[in-house]
Each structure stands twice: as C-alpha cells, then as structure tokens.
Design an enzyme around this catalytic site. Structure first.
Site, PDB file in Angstrom:
ATOM      1  N   ARG A   1      64.383  44.177 141.400  1.00 22.40           N
ATOM      2  CA  ARG A   1      65.293  44.832 140.443  1.00 22.40           C
ATOM      3  C   ARG A   1      64.569  45.928 139.664  1.00 22.40           C
ATOM      4  O   ARG A   1      65.109  47.001 139.416  1.00 22.40           O
ATOM      5  CB  ARG A   1      65.866  43.797 139.471  1.00 22.40           C
ATOM      6  CG  ARG A   1      66.924  42.903 140.103  1.00 22.40           C
ATOM      7  CD  ARG A   1      67.224  41.692 139.239  1.00 22.40           C
ATOM      8  NE  ARG A   1      67.901  42.019 137.995  1.00 22.40           N
ATOM      9  CZ  ARG A   1      68.039  41.170 136.984  1.00 22.40           C
ATOM     10  NH1 ARG A   1      67.537  39.943 137.072  1.00 22.40           N
ATOM     11  NH2 ARG A   1      68.661  41.524 135.900  1.00 22.40           N
TER      12      ARG A   1
ATOM     13  N   ARG B   1      63.195  33.265 131.901  1.00 25.13           N
ATOM     14  CA  ARG B   1      64.565  32.868 131.552  1.00 25.13           C
ATOM     15  C   ARG B   1      64.967  31.576 132.253  1.00 25.13           C
ATOM     16  O   ARG B   1      64.789  31.418 133.454  1.00 25.13           O
ATOM     17  CB  ARG B   1      65.543  33.953 131.989  1.00 25.13           C
ATOM     18  CG  ARG B   1      65.820  35.009 130.961  1.00 25.13           C
ATOM     19  CD  ARG B   1      66.930  35.893 131.479  1.00 25.13           C
ATOM     20  NE  ARG B   1      66.915  37.203 130.833  1.00 25.13           N
ATOM     21  CZ  ARG B   1      67.462  38.294 131.362  1.00 25.13           C
ATOM     22  NH1 ARG B   1      68.041  38.228 132.549  1.00 25.13           N
ATOM     23  NH2 ARG B   1      67.432  39.426 130.721  1.00 25.13           N
TER      24      ARG B   1
ATOM     25  N   ARG C   1      73.820  54.674 136.721  1.00 25.75           N
ATOM     26  CA  ARG C   1      72.613  54.043 137.241  1.00 25.75           C
ATOM     27  C   ARG C   1      71.801  54.978 138.126  1.00 25.75           C
ATOM     28  O   ARG C   1      70.715  54.625 138.556  1.00 25.75           O
ATOM     29  CB  ARG C   1      72.977  52.792 138.050  1.00 25.75           C
ATOM     30  CG  ARG C   1      73.397  51.627 137.181  1.00 25.75           C
ATOM     31  CD  ARG C   1      73.577  50.395 138.050  1.00 25.75           C
ATOM     32  NE  ARG C   1      74.282  49.337 137.347  1.00 25.75           N
ATOM     33  CZ  ARG C   1      73.679  48.415 136.613  1.00 25.75           C
ATOM     34  NH1 ARG C   1      72.381  48.425 136.477  1.00 25.75           N
ATOM     35  NH2 ARG C   1      74.394  47.481 136.011  1.00 25.75           N
TER      36      ARG C   1
ATOM     37  N   LYS D   1      68.791  45.643 126.435  1.00 27.81           N
ATOM     38  CA  LYS D   1      69.973  46.494 126.253  1.00 27.81           C
ATOM     39  C   LYS D   1      71.172  45.688 125.771  1.00 27.81           C
ATOM     40  O   LYS D   1      71.890  46.121 124.876  1.00 27.81           O
ATOM     41  CB  LYS D   1      70.356  47.136 127.591  1.00 27.81           C
ATOM     42  CG  LYS D   1      69.626  48.403 127.907  1.00 27.81           C
ATOM     43  CD  LYS D   1      70.117  48.963 129.234  1.00 27.81           C
ATOM     44  CE  LYS D   1      70.151  47.886 130.268  1.00 27.81           C
ATOM     45  NZ  LYS D   1      70.171  48.323 131.650  1.00 27.81           N
TER      46      LYS D   1
ATOM     47  N   ARG E   1      67.998  31.021 137.308  1.00 28.60           N
ATOM     48  CA  ARG E   1      68.979  31.664 138.186  1.00 28.60           C
ATOM     49  C   ARG E   1      68.222  32.425 139.271  1.00 28.60           C
ATOM     50  O   ARG E   1      67.149  32.989 139.015  1.00 28.60           O
ATOM     51  CB  ARG E   1      69.849  32.641 137.378  1.00 28.60           C
ATOM     52  CG  ARG E   1      70.796  31.937 136.419  1.00 28.60           C
ATOM     53  CD  ARG E   1      71.762  32.924 135.811  1.00 28.60           C
ATOM     54  NE  ARG E   1      71.050  34.131 135.362  1.00 28.60           N
ATOM     55  CZ  ARG E   1      71.650  35.197 134.835  1.00 28.60           C
ATOM     56  NH1 ARG E   1      72.944  35.206 134.681  1.00 28.60           N
ATOM     57  NH2 ARG E   1      70.958  36.226 134.455  1.00 28.60           N
TER      58      ARG E   1
END
Ligand SMILES: [Zn+2]
Length: 344
Positions: free
Chosen positions: A175, A127, A88, A13, A164
């Site tokens: 998530r 990531r 959301r 996104k 992270r």
C-alpha cells in the site's frame, strides 16, 4: 474552506479529518461513501459503478467525478468540504481541478501529512481490531495492560483482537509503495498551484491538529482565491467608509442651511443644548469619556487646565531661585505641555 488531505495510509488523515469536521462544521466527502451510497440508491451513476465493480474493474474516474459533482450541489458544502479518498493520482487531480474550477469551488488548501515510512509501518502493522465490537487498538503504541483492562462493550470480556489482512506488514508495504508511486506526485502538482502545505504528522494527535489548523490558516492567506476575496472585502470596506464620509458632510450641509434659516430664537437653544452637551462631556471626561465629542471637550478642558497650571508653575518658578528646583519645574512644565498636547 475546501480541503484535500494528502497522506499515506497510516498518516492519520481519517483522525484529523474527523476533527476538522467537528471544528469547522464542514462535511467530509469520502468517495468510498459516495460510491456505496450511489450503488445502494441505484442512481444512474451508482448503476454504472456497480457494473464496473461486478466485472472486477476499477470504477472509472468519470463516474466518481460525477458523484462528486452531485455531492457538491448539496447545500451543506456551501462553507467547504474535506475531500477524502480522491484524488489518488495525477489524472484524477487534473480532472478534479477542472471540475472544481467549472463549479467555481476551487480548493483552498492541500495539506500533506508527512510521516516517516517506519512510523507508518509501525502505526498500521500494529493495528488490531476487536472481532466483537470493532474497536481498533495499536499494540505497538498502547500498553498491553491497558488493552487487557479495557472490557469489550459487546461481551464484557477483554476484546478479541485480530489483525485485518489489510494491515499485515506485507500488505502495508504494498500500500505504501502504491502511495509513493501514484499519490506522491500530487504533492508537486499542488505545490505548483501554490496551495500545498506540509505538516509534520508525527507525535501527539492534539499537536498534529494544531499544526494542521496553522497550515490551513496559512493556506487561506496564500491562495489567490483567498487573496482576491480579501481584496474584494477590503475594497467593499473602503467603499463603505467612503460612502459614509461622503454622506456625512451632505447630511451636515442641509442641517447647516436649515440652521442658518432658523430664527435667532433657535440659536440660543442650540447653544444651550451645546452647553448641556459640553457639561455632560465634562462629567463624562472625568470618568474617562469615550465619545468623540466628549473627548474633544475634555481635551479642550485639559488644555485650559494646563494653561492655568503652567501659569501657576511659572509663578512658582519665579519664587524659587535654586537651579535644581528650576530644573524640576522645567520638567514639570514640559510634562504639562505634553499632557496638554496629548489631550488635545
Ligand atoms: Zn470488543
């Protein structure tokens, strides 16, 4: 164009929003940014948001909506916006819908960026960020050699990569679960409103952008608001056309009566001018005239030529006796006739 991109974490996104901002010159409205800015500025809503955050509560939807309302009053959203981070859940979607309706700025498109669960997991859990410069790499999609060769602009050494806590497989799973439970229902909500578009958001970034643009185009064509806009524009166009059509004879009429009143002297002058125009049109016709008047004259001329040619052909036809020759001539005749008709 007012847009919401729906997608799980890792659906791209953010990347695609940035591209839309550049391509369409509309701002991205991030509720996270709005919150931070309002808190920093100490606006009334910012103060309330800070209270909630300090108390460890979620900032109420009402506060976020108030910030969106304030943001939508700014001039740079006149041509639209991309809403990021909101809504959301269904409650937020409903509240947003009410607000945008009240403001007369309803959403044009909601695009669902579809990515398989495993791919989302791969994208996020791969990531790594550089502790020195903040650059983000994906160790699962970028060759290690390439990452090693890329020197850190801060240190001149290879980047110091770390994962992270938000991006560990365990957190990502959480998530994604939250997204499935809370945000996925929005897909049906917006589908019900007839503004949902779904694109395959896997693969090449450029290709995804293309799909996104196509989806946005399709959405604009489909939305009732856009349809109404198009209808209004068509009506306006038709009205303008009608006005021109009505004006045209009205303008001619007085001109005619004036011409009728005019002395005989003027008439030849007019004819002379007409002849001049016709001559000019003849010349222009040879070069491929585009004006209506010239086209008409050229058509007449071609018609006359056609008649002359027809006569010649007929004469020639009488002279030749053989059947094949006559057939050829007949073909030529009809071709000439057709040409005459067409040019008229
Ligand atoms: Zn670095």
């Amino acid at each position: 164009m007012r847009i919401v991109l729906l997608g799980a974490p890792g659906s791209g996104k953010g990347t695609q929003s940035q591209r839309l901002v550049k391509e369409h010159g509309i701002p991205q409205i991030s509720t996270g940014d709005l919150l931070r800015a309002a808190v920093a500025k100490g606006t009334p809503l910012g103060v309330r948001a800070k209270e909630a955050m300090d108390a460890g509560r979620l900032v109420e939807d009402e506060i976020v909506l108030g910030m969106i309302r304030e943001r939508l009053a700014e001039p740079d959203v006149a041509n639209g916006f991309i809403l990021d981070g909101f809504p959301r859940n269904l409650l937020q979607a409903d509240a947003l819908d009410a607000l945008l309706t009240e403001l007369g700025q309803p959403l044009d498109a909601v695009v669902q960026m579809d990515v398989e669960y495993d791919e989302l997991m791969r994208r996020i859990s791969g990531r790594r960020s550089c502790a020195d410069c903040g650059a983000v790499f994906n160790v699962l999609t970028t060759p290690a050699q390439q990452i090693e060769n890329d020197k850190c602009p801060k240190t001149g050494e290879p980047h110091k990569l770390f994962q992270r806590p938000d991006d560990t497989e365990e957190t990502v799973a959480k998530r994604l679960k939250v997204y499935e439970e809370k945000t996925r229902p929005l897909i049906d909500f917006y589908r019900g409103k007839g503004i949902l578009q779904t694109i395959n958001a896997e693969g090449d970034v450029e290709e995804i952008t293309e799909r996104l643009e196509e989806a946005l185009q399709a959405a604009t064509v489909q939305t009732p608001a856009a349809a109404a806009k198009r209808k209004a524009a068509a009506k306006k166009k038709a009205a303008a056309k009608k006005a021109v059509a009505e004006k045209a004879p009205a303008r001619k009429a007085p001109a005619k009566s004036a011409a009728q009143k005019a002395t005989a002297k003027k008439a030849p002058a007019k004819t002379a001018a007409g002849l001049k125009r016709a001559a000019a049109a003849k010349k222009a016709a040879g070069k491929g005239a585009t004006t209506k008047a010239a086209g008409k004259t050229a058509g007449k001329k071609a018609g006359a030529k056609g008649t002359r040619r027809r006569t010649a052909v007929a004469k020639a036809g009488r002279k030749t006796k053989s059947a094949p020759a006559r057939r050829t001539l007949a073909k030529k005749k009809s071709a000439v006739k057709k040409a005459g008709k067409r040019s008229r």
